[in-house]
Motif scaffolding. Structure first.
Motif, PDB file in Angstrom:
ATOM      1  N   GLN A  39       0.854  -1.190   0.000  1.00 44.15           N
ATOM      2  CA  GLN A  39       0.000   0.000   0.000  1.00 44.15           C
ATOM      3  C   GLN A  39       0.890   1.240   0.000  1.00 44.15           C
ATOM      4  O   GLN A  39       1.761   1.391   0.866  1.00 44.15           O
ATOM      5  CB  GLN A  39      -0.911   0.015   1.235  1.00 44.15           C
ATOM      6  CG  GLN A  39      -1.826  -1.192   1.352  1.00 44.15           C
ATOM      7  CD  GLN A  39      -2.826  -1.287   0.216  1.00 44.15           C
ATOM      8  OE1 GLN A  39      -3.295  -0.263  -0.317  1.00 44.15           O
ATOM      9  NE2 GLN A  39      -3.170  -2.510  -0.175  1.00 44.15           N
ATOM     10  N   LEU A  40       0.693   2.118  -0.986  1.00 44.66           N
ATOM     11  CA  LEU A  40       1.493   3.327  -1.127  1.00 44.66           C
ATOM     12  C   LEU A  40       0.601   4.558  -0.995  1.00 44.66           C
ATOM     13  O   LEU A  40      -0.504   4.591  -1.551  1.00 44.66           O
ATOM     14  CB  LEU A  40       2.187   3.356  -2.495  1.00 44.66           C
ATOM     15  CG  LEU A  40       3.039   2.135  -2.872  1.00 44.66           C
ATOM     16  CD1 LEU A  40       3.539   2.262  -4.298  1.00 44.66           C
ATOM     17  CD2 LEU A  40       4.202   1.973  -1.901  1.00 44.66           C
ATOM     18  N   LEU A 116      -3.392   7.120  -3.761  1.00 47.46           N
ATOM     19  CA  LEU A 116      -3.378   5.902  -2.954  1.00 47.46           C
ATOM     20  C   LEU A 116      -3.281   4.729  -3.914  1.00 47.46           C
ATOM     21  O   LEU A 116      -4.154   4.533  -4.767  1.00 47.46           O
ATOM     22  CB  LEU A 116      -4.646   5.802  -2.104  1.00 47.46           C
ATOM     23  CG  LEU A 116      -4.881   6.955  -1.119  1.00 47.46           C
ATOM     24  CD1 LEU A 116      -6.222   6.777  -0.406  1.00 47.46           C
ATOM     25  CD2 LEU A 116      -3.758   7.025  -0.091  1.00 47.46           C
ATOM     26  N   THR A 117      -2.214   3.950  -3.783  1.00 43.11           N
ATOM     27  CA  THR A 117      -1.953   2.889  -4.751  1.00 43.11           C
ATOM     28  C   THR A 117      -1.824   1.550  -4.048  1.00 43.11           C
ATOM     29  O   THR A 117      -1.070   1.413  -3.073  1.00 43.11           O
ATOM     30  CB  THR A 117      -0.654   3.176  -5.539  1.00 43.11           C
ATOM     31  OG1 THR A 117      -0.767   4.444  -6.180  1.00 43.11           O
ATOM     32  CG2 THR A 117      -0.403   2.099  -6.578  1.00 43.11           C
ATOM     33  N   THR A 118      -2.560   0.588  -4.546  1.00 44.58           N
ATOM     34  CA  THR A 118      -2.380  -0.813  -4.135  1.00 44.58           C
ATOM     35  C   THR A 118      -1.539  -1.478  -5.203  1.00 44.58           C
ATOM     36  O   THR A 118      -1.984  -1.648  -6.348  1.00 44.58           O
ATOM     37  CB  THR A 118      -3.731  -1.532  -4.001  1.00 44.58           C
ATOM     38  OG1 THR A 118      -4.521  -0.859  -3.017  1.00 44.58           O
ATOM     39  CG2 THR A 118      -3.531  -2.972  -3.573  1.00 44.58           C
ATOM     40  N   GLU A 139      -3.469  -0.468  -8.666  1.00 43.22           N
ATOM     41  CA  GLU A 139      -4.827   0.079  -8.580  1.00 43.22           C
ATOM     42  C   GLU A 139      -4.710   1.431  -7.886  1.00 43.22           C
ATOM     43  O   GLU A 139      -4.260   1.518  -6.743  1.00 43.22           O
ATOM     44  CB  GLU A 139      -5.735  -0.865  -7.801  1.00 43.22           C
ATOM     45  CG  GLU A 139      -5.986  -2.194  -8.501  1.00 43.22           C
ATOM     46  CD  GLU A 139      -6.954  -3.074  -7.738  1.00 43.22           C
ATOM     47  OE1 GLU A 139      -7.591  -2.574  -6.775  1.00 43.22           O
ATOM     48  OE2 GLU A 139      -7.074  -4.257  -8.085  1.00 43.22           O
ATOM     49  N   VAL A 140      -5.103   2.496  -8.604  1.00 49.89           N
ATOM     50  CA  VAL A 140      -4.817   3.849  -8.161  1.00 49.89           C
ATOM     51  C   VAL A 140      -6.108   4.615  -7.879  1.00 49.89           C
ATOM     52  O   VAL A 140      -7.065   4.551  -8.656  1.00 49.89           O
ATOM     53  CB  VAL A 140      -4.004   4.617  -9.242  1.00 49.89           C
ATOM     54  CG1 VAL A 140      -3.623   6.005  -8.740  1.00 49.89           C
ATOM     55  CG2 VAL A 140      -2.767   3.825  -9.647  1.00 49.89           C
ATOM     56  N   LEU A 141      -6.101   5.328  -6.761  1.00 50.50           N
ATOM     57  CA  LEU A 141      -7.174   6.269  -6.445  1.00 50.50           C
ATOM     58  C   LEU A 141      -6.529   7.633  -6.282  1.00 50.50           C
ATOM     59  O   LEU A 141      -5.648   7.822  -5.438  1.00 50.50           O
ATOM     60  CB  LEU A 141      -7.908   5.878  -5.165  1.00 50.50           C
ATOM     61  CG  LEU A 141      -8.980   6.885  -4.691  1.00 50.50           C
ATOM     62  CD1 LEU A 141     -10.093   7.006  -5.733  1.00 50.50           C
ATOM     63  CD2 LEU A 141      -9.547   6.465  -3.346  1.00 50.50           C
ATOM     64  N   ALA A 142      -6.951   8.599  -7.108  1.00 54.19           N
ATOM     65  CA  ALA A 142      -6.376   9.946  -7.081  1.00 54.19           C
ATOM     66  C   ALA A 142      -7.384  10.939  -6.544  1.00 54.19           C
ATOM     67  O   ALA A 142      -8.577  10.861  -6.844  1.00 54.19           O
ATOM     68  CB  ALA A 142      -5.948  10.355  -8.491  1.00 54.19           C
ATOM     69  N   GLU A 143      -6.880  11.905  -5.759  1.00 53.90           N
ATOM     70  CA  GLU A 143      -7.725  12.977  -5.241  1.00 53.90           C
ATOM     71  C   GLU A 143      -7.042  14.310  -5.475  1.00 53.90           C
ATOM     72  O   GLU A 143      -5.868  14.501  -5.134  1.00 53.90           O
ATOM     73  CB  GLU A 143      -7.979  12.805  -3.737  1.00 53.90           C
ATOM     74  CG  GLU A 143      -8.836  13.925  -3.145  1.00 53.90           C
ATOM     75  CD  GLU A 143      -8.962  13.837  -1.642  1.00 53.90           C
ATOM     76  OE1 GLU A 143      -9.677  14.681  -1.056  1.00 53.90           O
ATOM     77  OE2 GLU A 143      -8.320  12.947  -1.038  1.00 53.90           O
ATOM     78  N   THR A 157      -6.573   1.433 -13.176  1.00 56.26           N
ATOM     79  CA  THR A 157      -5.604   0.357 -12.980  1.00 56.26           C
ATOM     80  C   THR A 157      -4.587   0.437 -14.111  1.00 56.26           C
ATOM     81  O   THR A 157      -4.950   0.687 -15.263  1.00 56.26           O
ATOM     82  CB  THR A 157      -6.284  -1.014 -12.996  1.00 56.26           C
ATOM     83  OG1 THR A 157      -7.284  -1.056 -11.976  1.00 56.26           O
ATOM     84  CG2 THR A 157      -5.273  -2.128 -12.740  1.00 56.26           C
ATOM     85  N   GLU A 158      -3.330   0.266 -13.769  1.00 57.44           N
ATOM     86  CA  GLU A 158      -2.289   0.291 -14.790  1.00 57.44           C
ATOM     87  C   GLU A 158      -1.209  -0.726 -14.456  1.00 57.44           C
ATOM     88  O   GLU A 158      -1.079  -1.185 -13.313  1.00 57.44           O
ATOM     89  CB  GLU A 158      -1.664   1.684 -14.915  1.00 57.44           C
ATOM     90  CG  GLU A 158      -0.869   2.127 -13.706  1.00 57.44           C
ATOM     91  CD  GLU A 158      -0.271   3.526 -13.875  1.00 57.44           C
ATOM     92  OE1 GLU A 158      -0.929   4.360 -14.530  1.00 57.44           O
ATOM     93  OE2 GLU A 158       0.833   3.768 -13.352  1.00 57.44           O
TER      94      GLU A 158
END
Length: 514
Positions: A39-40, A116-118, A139-143, A157-158
């Motif tokens: 988790q990053l 937030l990256t898994t 799997e990326v969540l950007a805010e 996802t990349e």
């Protein structure tokens, strides 16, 4: 404390359902090892007007993973970046702040995006177990943290493939071929930050980045457009080489100095296009900057020349502690030079110069000739610089051997450099005639430059001989080296008329006249 590494990676589009293909079918890969999920949490910083992002720089503070801390990524080439890391801290480490100064200047840095990256990590290895590359499914969540889009989010996802240190970039081609066969395509965005900024921009929330359309390059329609494009490229080079100089990278001081000289020469050559009331003060400041950078650069060139001369001598002609004295002399000359350059780049005078250059681009001081076609204006500017060079070369050739000729040849060298830069600047607009012009003038500049290097070397050798004599050492070797330099200068003086004759052929000038 900071550390640096070269990062070579490629990114690919994926979905939550994407599965990696069997990568052991990639040539050279014998094993794919799963290294778990990490988790990053990364916060990216930039100025309010996103200066770093506009220049493809990224600055982040990341927790989680094996390399948590601050990271600054500087572009080198497509898919290649230098990553400068610093330990985790609450505030930006001074070492990274210095590398950003030419971009940020007096603007503040603030969080702009949080990611937030898994990360699901796999390592590729060869038959000997040697690590080849890391393949991650992210799997990326950007805010968005600032601006009108504050609070907007985006997710995707990349797949990221990062080459091992000192790995062969061709290996990434083999991995990509396998991924493409599995239906995986390269990502449209060059970085996670670029994608996050695009997809959280007001009105674009959640929309993936579109691939940029390829546009045919077109020549600037006016002389002003052409000159401004060249000026813009040189200003960008000055700013881009700043962090390289601070990192003491090879040839960086030289390249930054060349950019300042090209820019100053452009202001002089194209006075019919850019108003000199604006460019003359900038030229004076560029001259100051080039001179400050030149202290270190000239020392490097002279030291390398003397080292080479000494190394070429038979050992039987090295009488006395020649090599030791040369090393001490070089160390004394270099003492504090790096600190001096750093002080210049941190000075208010330098930062004010960068601001003034930006202001010139924002509101170009164009004169009426700028609206004309390049072919109607640029050849005249080149021929004017050529005429200036011809006058100085003729004067130099008329001087008897000695200090007067040395000075005259040095003045001709400066004129040759200006004419060469003018030819290079005009090449996109004028094509082959400008290229031939610049190439012929470059040959003249090289002869004159080698001559001037010999003049400077002789002054240094005389100084070393005086020091050796004062210390009770024989000055034989220093005198021998002085004689070699004197002979080399005489060779260049004999060579100059022939090189100049080729550069001054009527065909070269008439081609520019059209």
């Amino acid at each position: 404390m900071t550390d640096s590494k070269r990062e070579i990676e490629r990114k690919y589009e994926a979905t939550p359902d994407t599965r990696l293909p069997d990568l052991t079918r990639v040539a050279g890969v014998s094993a794919v090892t799963h290294h778990g999920v990490t988790q990053l949490d990364a916060v990216y910083y930039d100025t309010a007007d996103l200066r770093l992002a506009a220049s493809s720089l990224t600055l982040r503070r990341r927790t989680g993973g094996g390399d948590e801390g601050w990271h600054l990524k500087l572009p080198v080439a497509p898919g290649v970046r230098d990553e400068i890391g610093a330990p985790l801290a609450d505030t930006l480490p001074p070492g990274l702040a210095e590398l950003l100064r030419s971009r940020v200047r007096h603007a503040g840095l603030a969080p702009v995006v949080r990611l937030l990256t898994t990360r699901d990590v796999h390592h590729l290895a060869d038959a000997d177990g040697t690590f080849l590359a890391e393949v991650s499914v992210d799997e990326v969540l950007a805010e968005r943290l600032t601006g009108k889009g504050r609070g907007a989010t985006a997710g995707w996802t990349e797949i990221e493939v990062e080459l091992a240190d000192d790995g062969d970039p061709a290996f990434l081609d083999a991995v990509e071929k396998r991924l493409r066969k599995a239906g995986v395509r390269p990502a449209a965005s060059a970085s996670k930050l670029a994608r996050a900024l695009n997809e959280t921009e007001p009105g674009k929330e959640g929309r993936p980045a579109k691939r940029p359309k390829r546009e045919r390059e077109r020549r600037p329609p006016t002389a002003g457009d052409h000159v401004l494009a060249y000026v813009r490229a040189q200003i960008e080079a000055v700013i881009a080489y700043d962090p390289a100089v601070r990192r003491d990278l090879p040839d960086s001081v030289h390249q930054m100095r060349v950019a300042t000289r090209r820019l100053r020469s452009a202001f002089k050559t194209y006075r019919k296009i850019l108003d000199r009331e604006v460019t003359d003060p900038l030229g004076a400041e560029l001259k100051w900057l080039a001179a400050e950078l030149g202290v270190e650069r000239d020392r490097e060139v002279l030291g390398a020349r003397l080292d080479a001369r000494t190394a070429d001598l038979p050992r039987t002609l090295l009488l006395g502690p020649v090599e030791a004295r040369l090393r001490v002399w070089s160390v004394v000359r270099s003492a504090g030079s790096e600190r001096r350059v750093a002080a210049v780049l941190d000075s208010e005078r330098y930062l004010a110069l960068l601001d003034s250059l930006d202001a010139l681009l924002a509101d170009p001081p164009l004169l009426p000739a700028a609206a004309r076609k390049p072919a109607e204006v640029l050849p005249h500017a080149l021929l004017k610089d050529y005429g200036r060079l011809a006058t100085r070369v003729t004067h130099a050739l008329e001087q008897p051997p000695g200090q007067g000729r040395d000075v005259a040849m040095h003045e001709a060298r400066k004129a040759a450099k200006r004419a060469r830069y003018a030819g290079e600047a005009a090449r996109p607009a004028l094509g082959k005639p400008a290229r031939r012009f610049a190439r012929r003038i470059e040959a003249v500049q090289k002869v004159l430059g080698d001559h001037q290097d010999s003049v400077v070397a002789r002054d240094a050798l005389r100084e070393l001989a005086v020091q050796a004599h004062a210390a009770g050492e024989t000055a034989f070797t220093w005198g021998l080296l002085y004689g070699q330099e004197q002979s080399a200068a005489a060779d260049r003086e004999r060579e100059l008329p022939h090189v100049w004759a080729r550069a001054s052929r009527p065909a070269v000038r008439s081609a520019l006249k059209g």
